[in-house]
Scaffold this active site. Structure first.
Site, PDB file in Angstrom:
ATOM      1  N   ARG A   1       2.101  -6.936  -2.270  1.00 20.30           N
ATOM      2  CA  ARG A   1       1.175  -7.366  -1.214  1.00 20.30           C
ATOM      3  C   ARG A   1      -0.181  -7.701  -1.812  1.00 20.30           C
ATOM      4  NH1 ARG A   1       0.832  -3.631   4.055  1.00 20.30           N
ATOM      5  NH2 ARG A   1      -0.627  -2.510   2.728  1.00 20.30           N
TER       6      ARG A   1
ATOM      7  N   THR B   1      -5.348  -9.605   1.878  1.00 22.07           N
ATOM      8  CA  THR B   1      -4.723 -10.207   3.059  1.00 22.07           C
ATOM      9  C   THR B   1      -3.486  -9.458   3.543  1.00 22.07           C
ATOM     10  OG1 THR B   1      -3.269 -11.594   1.734  1.00 22.07           O
ATOM     11  CG2 THR B   1      -5.466 -12.476   2.241  1.00 22.07           C
TER      12      THR B   1
ATOM     13  N   ASP C   1       0.381   5.148  -0.530  1.00 25.40           N
ATOM     14  CA  ASP C   1       0.974   4.065  -1.322  1.00 25.40           C
ATOM     15  C   ASP C   1       2.236   4.593  -2.005  1.00 25.40           C
ATOM     16  OD1 ASP C   1       1.613   2.348  -3.601  1.00 25.40           O
ATOM     17  OD2 ASP C   1      -0.242   1.307  -3.102  1.00 25.40           O
TER      18      ASP C   1
ATOM     19  N   ASP D   1       2.604   3.947  -5.904  1.00 23.61           N
ATOM     20  CA  ASP D   1       1.668   4.758  -6.700  1.00 23.61           C
ATOM     21  C   ASP D   1       2.107   6.216  -6.732  1.00 23.61           C
ATOM     22  OD1 ASP D   1       0.147   2.569  -7.261  1.00 23.61           O
ATOM     23  OD2 ASP D   1      -1.554   3.129  -5.989  1.00 23.61           O
TER      24      ASP D   1
HETATM   25  C1  PRP Z   1       4.511  -1.750  -0.644  1.00 19.26           C
HETATM   26  C2  PRP Z   1       5.852  -1.267  -0.170  1.00 19.26           C
HETATM   27  C3  PRP Z   1       6.451  -2.510   0.416  1.00 19.26           C
HETATM   28  C4  PRP Z   1       5.256  -3.187   1.018  1.00 19.26           C
HETATM   29  C5  PRP Z   1       5.256  -2.948   2.498  1.00 19.26           C
HETATM   30  O1  PRP Z   1       4.604  -2.394  -1.858  1.00 19.26           O
HETATM   31  O2  PRP Z   1       6.648  -0.697  -1.174  1.00 19.26           O
HETATM   32  O3  PRP Z   1       7.076  -3.349  -0.548  1.00 19.26           O
HETATM   33  O4  PRP Z   1       4.090  -2.610   0.415  1.00 19.26           O
HETATM   34  O5  PRP Z   1       4.243  -3.636   3.114  1.00 19.26           O
HETATM   35  P1  PRP Z   1       4.486  -4.835   4.124  1.00 19.26           P
HETATM   36  O6  PRP Z   1       5.568  -4.405   5.069  1.00 19.26           O
HETATM   37  O7  PRP Z   1       3.148  -4.965   4.794  1.00 19.26           O
HETATM   38  O8  PRP Z   1       4.852  -6.055   3.357  1.00 19.26           O
HETATM   39  P2  PRP Z   1       3.346  -2.985  -2.660  1.00 19.26           P
HETATM   40  O9  PRP Z   1       3.084  -4.388  -2.237  1.00 19.26           O
HETATM   41  O10 PRP Z   1       2.201  -2.030  -2.574  1.00 19.26           O
HETATM   42  O11 PRP Z   1       3.920  -3.081  -4.135  1.00 19.26           O
HETATM   43  P3  PRP Z   1       4.303  -1.908  -5.148  1.00 19.26           P
HETATM   44  O12 PRP Z   1       5.579  -1.274  -4.640  1.00 19.26           O
HETATM   45  O13 PRP Z   1       4.494  -2.636  -6.434  1.00 19.26           O
HETATM   46  O14 PRP Z   1       3.166  -0.919  -5.187  1.00 19.26           O
HETATM   47  N1  URA Z   2       2.693  -0.002   1.324  1.00 15.43           N
HETATM   48  C1  URA Z   2       2.683   1.333   1.116  1.00 15.43           C
HETATM   49  O1  URA Z   2       3.058   1.799   0.015  1.00 15.43           O
HETATM   50  N2  URA Z   2       2.252   2.136   2.109  1.00 15.43           N
HETATM   51  C2  URA Z   2       1.855   1.669   3.294  1.00 15.43           C
HETATM   52  O2  URA Z   2       1.488   2.477   4.164  1.00 15.43           O
HETATM   53  C3  URA Z   2       1.874   0.285   3.498  1.00 15.43           C
HETATM   54  C4  URA Z   2       2.299  -0.534   2.508  1.00 15.43           C
END
Ligand code: PRP
Ligand code: URA
Length: 209
Positions: free
Chosen positions: A105, A109, A201, A204
């Site tokens: 993400r 945005t 997150d 993380d």
């Molecule tokens: C997080 C999560 C999803 C997404 C959900 O990933 O694991 O993939 O956000 O959000 P959405 O429904 O609003 O799209 P992130 O983009 O933080 O990536 P990461 O797993 O690499 O930290």
């Molecule tokens: N991605 C995450 O990891 N946590 C949230 O709450 C939303 C998006």
């Protein structure tokens, strides 16, 4: 076609593992353990309708009836946090294929940015399980399903841990044919598009970054 209702896993052990990963003082090694176990419970529910075919099994005593999955299973974790579900689930279907979709993400945005895909050729023949612990705006899951369908997938189930009304509505609107199995439907999103109460997150916390 009307969208299906999401399945919320009610198993008491699922609720215990979920509470552990929600807690902010749960360290990464505990977070991993509880997420892996929770994923297993969610997948047990999500795989309930997988078709079987009959086989013969020779026990030490007699020939008897047995069963095996009728179709291949493909797991598709959305990188990164989907790997936390995969680690728990893969031992249940050790001969499954694992495909990967990378989506991140945008921090400003909250829109999904797709950066990687490695999808097998036999998607159309398989039962495909898309794995991501968080369904927040639904943008990442919707984009992943779009990619899977474009590559030929016909039977896709979304497995997540924490969802919210906004994400469920977005995924159902974009892909009403995709069943969603989750451990929780939380209240909603905050101004940064994080799920509240959520768990923070997921990537993380799973990877300790
Ligand atoms: C997080 C999560 C999803 C997404 C959900 O990933 O694991 O993939 O956000 O959000 P959405 O429904 O609003 O799209 P992130 O983009 O933080 O990536 P990461 O797993 O690499 O930290
Ligand atoms: N991605 C995450 O990891 N946590 C949230 O709450 C939303 C998006």
């Amino acid at each position: 076609m009307g969208a299906m209702q999401p399945v919320v896993v009610q198993h008491p052990l699922a609720q215990c593992h979920l509470s552990a990963i929600r807690a902010t003082d749960t360290p990464s090694h505990e977070f991993r353990k509880h997420l892996n176990l929770l994923a297993r419970l969610i997948f047990s529910e999500a795989s309930r309708e997988l078709p079987l075919e009959e086989i013969s099994v020779q026990t030490p005593l007699a020939l008897t009836h047995g069963a095996r999955l009728a179709r291949p299973v493909i797991f598709v974790p959305i990188l990164r946090a989907g790997l936390g579900l995969l680690d728990g689930i893969l031992p249940l279907v050790p001969d499954a294929t694992v495909a990967h979709i990378g989506i991140k993400r945008d921090e400003e945005t909250a829109l999904p940015h797709a950066y990687y895909a490695n999808l097998p050729a036999n998607l159309a023949a398989a039962d495909v399980f898309l794995l991501d612990p968080m369904l927040a705006t639904g943008g990442s899951a919707s984009e992943a399903v779009r990619q899977l369908k474009e590559a030929g997938a016909l039977r896709i189930t979304m497995i997540c841990v924490v969802s919210c009304p906004e994400g469920l509505a977005a995924l159902e609107r974009a892909h009403p044919d995709v069943p969603i199995v989750t451990a929780a439907i939380d209240a909603g999103l905050n101004e940064k598009c994080y799920i509240v109460p959520g768990l923070g997150d997921a990537g993380d916390r799973y990877f300790g970054t």
